[in-house]
Design a protein around this motif. Structure first.
Motif, PDB file in Angstrom:
ATOM      1  N   SER A   1      -1.494  -9.212   1.105  1.00  0.00           N
ATOM      2  CA  SER A   1      -2.999  -7.794   1.832  1.00  0.00           C
ATOM      3  C   SER A   1      -3.681  -7.838   0.179  1.00  0.00           C
ATOM      4  O   SER A   1      -3.298  -7.280  -0.698  1.00  0.00           O
ATOM      5  CB  SER A   1      -2.034  -6.385   2.148  1.00  0.00           C
ATOM      6  OG  SER A   1      -1.471  -5.758   1.235  1.00  0.00           O
ATOM      7  N   PRO A   2      -5.334  -6.849   0.695  1.00  0.00           N
ATOM      8  CA  PRO A   2      -5.942  -5.687  -0.109  1.00  0.00           C
ATOM      9  C   PRO A   2      -5.086  -5.184  -0.811  1.00  0.00           C
ATOM     10  O   PRO A   2      -6.070  -5.326  -2.372  1.00  0.00           O
ATOM     11  CB  PRO A   2      -6.651  -5.713   0.482  1.00  0.00           C
ATOM     12  CG  PRO A   2      -7.003  -6.310   1.840  1.00  0.00           C
ATOM     13  CD  PRO A   2      -5.536  -6.671   1.677  1.00  0.00           C
ATOM     14  N   ASP A   3      -4.009  -4.331  -0.514  1.00  0.00           N
ATOM     15  CA  ASP A   3      -3.596  -2.785  -1.343  1.00  0.00           C
ATOM     16  C   ASP A   3      -2.505  -4.483  -2.405  1.00  0.00           C
ATOM     17  O   ASP A   3      -2.527  -3.711  -3.646  1.00  0.00           O
ATOM     18  CB  ASP A   3      -2.842  -2.080  -0.666  1.00  0.00           C
ATOM     19  CG  ASP A   3      -2.039  -1.241  -0.825  1.00  0.00           C
ATOM     20  OD1 ASP A   3      -3.339  -0.506  -2.439  1.00  0.00           O
ATOM     21  OD2 ASP A   3      -0.899  -1.235  -1.202  1.00  0.00           O
ATOM     22  N   GLU A   4      -1.549  -5.349  -2.142  1.00  0.00           N
ATOM     23  CA  GLU A   4      -0.974  -6.613  -2.772  1.00  0.00           C
ATOM     24  C   GLU A   4      -2.090  -6.868  -4.016  1.00  0.00           C
ATOM     25  O   GLU A   4      -1.558  -6.703  -5.315  1.00  0.00           O
ATOM     26  CB  GLU A   4      -0.703  -6.708  -1.998  1.00  0.00           C
ATOM     27  CG  GLU A   4       0.262  -6.237  -1.466  1.00  0.00           C
ATOM     28  CD  GLU A   4       1.391  -7.445  -0.465  1.00  0.00           C
ATOM     29  OE1 GLU A   4       2.824  -7.758   0.034  1.00  0.00           O
ATOM     30  OE2 GLU A   4       0.476  -8.389  -0.050  1.00  0.00           O
ATOM     31  N   LEU A   5      -3.210  -7.491  -3.749  1.00  0.00           N
ATOM     32  CA  LEU A   5      -3.881  -7.919  -4.836  1.00  0.00           C
ATOM     33  C   LEU A   5      -4.555  -7.171  -5.781  1.00  0.00           C
ATOM     34  O   LEU A   5      -4.277  -6.944  -7.024  1.00  0.00           O
ATOM     35  CB  LEU A   5      -4.932  -8.150  -3.779  1.00  0.00           C
ATOM     36  CG  LEU A   5      -5.962  -8.978  -4.809  1.00  0.00           C
ATOM     37  CD1 LEU A   5      -5.664 -10.453  -5.898  1.00  0.00           C
ATOM     38  CD2 LEU A   5      -7.476  -9.291  -4.414  1.00  0.00           C
ATOM     39  N   ARG A   6      -4.726  -5.214  -5.321  1.00  0.00           N
ATOM     40  CA  ARG A   6      -5.292  -4.935  -6.226  1.00  0.00           C
ATOM     41  C   ARG A   6      -4.072  -3.945  -7.142  1.00  0.00           C
ATOM     42  O   ARG A   6      -4.246  -3.995  -8.452  1.00  0.00           O
ATOM     43  CB  ARG A   6      -5.567  -3.209  -5.533  1.00  0.00           C
ATOM     44  CG  ARG A   6      -6.507  -2.198  -6.307  1.00  0.00           C
ATOM     45  CD  ARG A   6      -6.630  -1.271  -5.554  1.00  0.00           C
ATOM     46  NE  ARG A   6      -5.500  -0.153  -4.794  1.00  0.00           N
ATOM     47  CZ  ARG A   6      -4.752   0.362  -5.325  1.00  0.00           C
ATOM     48  NH1 ARG A   6      -4.359   0.132  -6.778  1.00  0.00           N
ATOM     49  NH2 ARG A   6      -3.629   0.889  -4.384  1.00  0.00           N
ATOM     50  N   ARG A   7      -3.046  -3.968  -6.346  1.00  0.00           N
ATOM     51  CA  ARG A   7      -1.915  -3.046  -7.377  1.00  0.00           C
ATOM     52  C   ARG A   7      -1.535  -4.511  -8.092  1.00  0.00           C
ATOM     53  O   ARG A   7      -1.026  -4.842  -9.785  1.00  0.00           O
ATOM     54  CB  ARG A   7      -0.734  -3.130  -6.537  1.00  0.00           C
ATOM     55  CG  ARG A   7      -0.852  -1.927  -6.187  1.00  0.00           C
ATOM     56  CD  ARG A   7       0.775  -1.069  -5.631  1.00  0.00           C
ATOM     57  NE  ARG A   7       0.743  -2.225  -4.170  1.00  0.00           N
ATOM     58  CZ  ARG A   7       0.640  -2.076  -3.366  1.00  0.00           C
ATOM     59  NH1 ARG A   7       0.152  -0.855  -2.522  1.00  0.00           N
ATOM     60  NH2 ARG A   7       0.987  -3.214  -2.295  1.00  0.00           N
ATOM     61  N   CYS A   8      -1.977  -6.142  -8.457  1.00  0.00           N
ATOM     62  CA  CYS A   8      -1.587  -6.906  -8.700  1.00  0.00           C
ATOM     63  C   CYS A   8      -2.680  -7.100 -10.061  1.00  0.00           C
ATOM     64  O   CYS A   8      -1.810  -7.811 -11.023  1.00  0.00           O
ATOM     65  CB  CYS A   8      -1.225  -8.215  -7.982  1.00  0.00           C
ATOM     66  SG  CYS A   8      -1.136  -9.855  -9.024  1.00  0.00           S
ATOM     67  N   ILE A   9      -3.263  -7.161  -9.315  1.00  0.00           N
ATOM     68  CA  ILE A   9      -5.123  -7.168 -10.277  1.00  0.00           C
ATOM     69  C   ILE A   9      -4.585  -6.631 -11.601  1.00  0.00           C
ATOM     70  O   ILE A   9      -4.906  -6.169 -12.689  1.00  0.00           O
ATOM     71  CB  ILE A   9      -6.432  -7.614  -9.560  1.00  0.00           C
ATOM     72  CG1 ILE A   9      -6.633  -8.184  -9.288  1.00  0.00           C
ATOM     73  CG2 ILE A   9      -7.788  -7.215 -11.224  1.00  0.00           C
ATOM     74  CD1 ILE A   9      -6.018  -9.978  -9.444  1.00  0.00           C
TER      75      ILE A   9
END
Length: 148
Positions: free
Chosen positions: A25-33
Protein backbone atom coordinates in the motif's frame (compact mmCIF):
# COMPACT_ATOMS: atom_id res chain seq x y z
CA UNK A 1 18.85 -6.87 -12.46
CA UNK A 2 21.51 -8.89 -10.70
CA UNK A 3 20.40 -11.91 -8.71
CA UNK A 4 21.71 -10.47 -5.43
CA UNK A 5 19.85 -7.19 -6.02
CA UNK A 6 16.66 -9.14 -6.84
CA UNK A 7 16.98 -11.16 -3.62
CA UNK A 8 17.57 -8.01 -1.57
CA UNK A 9 14.53 -6.30 -3.07
CA UNK A 10 12.46 -9.43 -2.48
CA UNK A 11 13.45 -9.56 1.21
CA UNK A 12 12.73 -5.85 1.65
CA UNK A 13 9.40 -6.19 -0.16
CA UNK A 14 8.37 -9.12 2.02
CA UNK A 15 9.40 -7.34 5.20
CA UNK A 16 7.23 -4.32 4.43
CA UNK A 17 4.28 -6.23 3.02
CA UNK A 18 2.77 -6.13 6.51
CA UNK A 19 -0.49 -7.86 5.65
CA UNK A 20 1.23 -10.51 3.51
CA UNK A 21 -1.00 -9.93 0.47
CA UNK A 22 1.94 -9.70 -1.96
CA UNK A 23 1.27 -6.01 -2.57
CA UNK A 24 2.40 -2.76 -0.95
CA UNK A 25 0.00 0.00 0.00
CA UNK A 26 1.16 3.63 -0.19
CA UNK A 27 1.78 3.63 3.56
CA UNK A 28 3.80 0.40 3.40
CA UNK A 29 5.83 1.85 0.50
CA UNK A 30 6.52 5.09 2.42
CA UNK A 31 7.81 3.20 5.48
CA UNK A 32 9.95 0.99 3.24
CA UNK A 33 11.56 3.91 1.38
CA UNK A 34 12.24 5.72 4.67
CA UNK A 35 13.88 2.67 6.22
CA UNK A 36 16.13 2.19 3.17
CA UNK A 37 17.34 5.79 3.45
CA UNK A 38 16.53 6.42 -0.21
CA UNK A 39 16.15 9.99 -1.33
CA UNK A 40 15.48 11.47 2.11
CA UNK A 41 12.19 9.65 2.67
CA UNK A 42 8.76 10.12 1.19
CA UNK A 43 5.68 12.02 2.33
CA UNK A 44 2.31 10.32 2.41
CA UNK A 45 1.22 12.29 -0.67
CA UNK A 46 4.42 11.33 -2.54
CA UNK A 47 3.85 7.66 -1.68
CA UNK A 48 0.27 7.83 -2.97
CA UNK A 49 1.48 9.55 -6.14
CA UNK A 50 4.24 6.96 -6.65
CA UNK A 51 1.74 4.13 -6.26
CA UNK A 52 -0.68 5.80 -8.67
CA UNK A 53 2.09 6.30 -11.25
CA UNK A 54 3.74 2.90 -10.93
CA UNK A 55 0.74 0.65 -10.26
CA UNK A 56 0.70 -1.56 -13.34
CA UNK A 57 -2.72 -3.16 -12.80
CA UNK A 58 -4.67 -0.20 -11.38
CA UNK A 59 -5.57 -1.77 -8.03
CA UNK A 60 -3.97 1.03 -5.98
CA UNK A 61 -1.23 -1.27 -4.69
CA UNK A 62 2.26 -2.16 -5.87
CA UNK A 63 3.20 -5.70 -6.83
CA UNK A 64 6.86 -6.70 -6.57
CA UNK A 65 7.76 -5.55 -10.11
CA UNK A 66 6.10 -2.17 -9.48
CA UNK A 67 8.05 -1.87 -6.23
CA UNK A 68 11.38 -2.50 -7.99
CA UNK A 69 10.62 0.27 -10.50
CA UNK A 70 9.87 2.72 -7.66
CA UNK A 71 13.02 1.91 -5.68
CA UNK A 72 15.22 2.05 -8.78
CA UNK A 73 13.64 5.40 -9.69
CA UNK A 74 14.41 6.88 -6.26
CA UNK A 75 18.02 5.73 -6.66
CA UNK A 76 18.22 7.42 -10.07
CA UNK A 77 16.97 10.71 -8.65
CA UNK A 78 19.60 10.56 -5.94
CA UNK A 79 22.34 9.78 -8.49
CA UNK A 80 21.19 12.71 -10.63
CA UNK A 81 21.39 15.07 -7.63
CA UNK A 82 24.87 13.77 -6.77
CA UNK A 83 26.08 14.19 -10.36
CA UNK A 84 24.65 17.71 -10.56
CA UNK A 85 26.48 18.57 -7.32
CA UNK A 86 29.74 17.20 -8.69
CA UNK A 87 29.21 19.06 -11.98
CA UNK A 88 28.72 22.32 -10.09
CA UNK A 89 32.06 21.79 -8.33
CA UNK A 90 33.76 21.63 -11.73
CA UNK A 91 32.06 24.74 -13.15
CA UNK A 92 32.56 26.79 -9.97
CA UNK A 93 34.43 29.99 -10.72
CA UNK A 94 34.27 29.59 -14.49
CA UNK A 95 31.34 31.98 -14.87
CA UNK A 96 29.68 29.48 -17.24
CA UNK A 97 27.29 26.59 -16.83
CA UNK A 98 29.69 24.12 -18.40
CA UNK A 99 33.05 22.51 -17.72
CA UNK A 100 35.78 24.27 -19.66
CA UNK A 101 39.33 22.98 -20.08
CA UNK A 102 40.47 25.60 -17.54
CA UNK A 103 37.78 24.74 -14.97
CA UNK A 104 38.60 21.03 -15.39
CA UNK A 105 42.29 21.76 -14.88
CA UNK A 106 41.51 23.81 -11.75
CA UNK A 107 39.34 21.05 -10.22
CA UNK A 108 41.84 18.29 -11.05
CA UNK A 109 44.54 20.40 -9.44
CA UNK A 110 42.44 20.63 -6.26
CA UNK A 111 42.22 16.85 -6.35
CA UNK A 112 46.00 16.55 -6.62
CA UNK A 113 46.19 15.75 -10.35
CA UNK A 114 48.29 18.06 -12.49
CA UNK A 115 47.12 18.45 -16.09
CA UNK A 116 47.79 21.03 -18.78
CA UNK A 117 44.95 22.88 -20.49
CA UNK A 118 45.76 20.88 -23.66
CA UNK A 119 45.40 17.60 -21.76
CA UNK A 120 42.10 18.81 -20.34
CA UNK A 121 40.88 19.76 -23.82
CA UNK A 122 41.61 16.21 -25.00
CA UNK A 123 39.80 14.76 -21.97
CA UNK A 124 36.75 16.91 -22.66
CA UNK A 125 36.80 16.03 -26.38
CA UNK A 126 36.20 12.37 -25.52
CA UNK A 127 32.75 13.19 -24.10
CA UNK A 128 31.91 16.44 -25.91
CA UNK A 129 28.90 15.17 -27.82
CA UNK A 130 28.00 18.44 -29.51
CA UNK A 131 31.58 19.48 -30.36
CA UNK A 132 31.51 22.87 -28.61
CA UNK A 133 34.75 22.23 -26.66
CA UNK A 134 33.08 22.15 -23.23
CA UNK A 135 30.97 19.70 -21.22
CA UNK A 136 27.38 20.53 -20.33
CA UNK A 137 25.55 18.67 -17.56
CA UNK A 138 24.22 15.93 -19.87
CA UNK A 139 27.67 15.27 -21.32
CA UNK A 140 29.14 15.19 -17.80
CA UNK A 141 26.52 12.63 -16.72
CA UNK A 142 27.34 10.50 -19.77
CA UNK A 143 31.03 10.71 -18.93
CA UNK A 144 30.53 9.75 -15.29
CA UNK A 145 28.20 6.89 -16.24
CA UNK A 146 30.79 5.51 -18.66
CA UNK A 147 33.56 5.74 -16.06
CA UNK A 148 31.64 3.67 -13.51
Amino acid sequence: MEKQQQELYSRVFSRFDEDGDGRLSPDELRRCIESMGCGGGMTEAEAEEAVALMDSDGDGLLCFDDFVRVVDGVGEEERDRDLKGAFEMYVEGSGRDCITPKSLRRMLSRLGERRTVDQCQRMIALFDLNGDGVLNLDEFKAMMTNLH
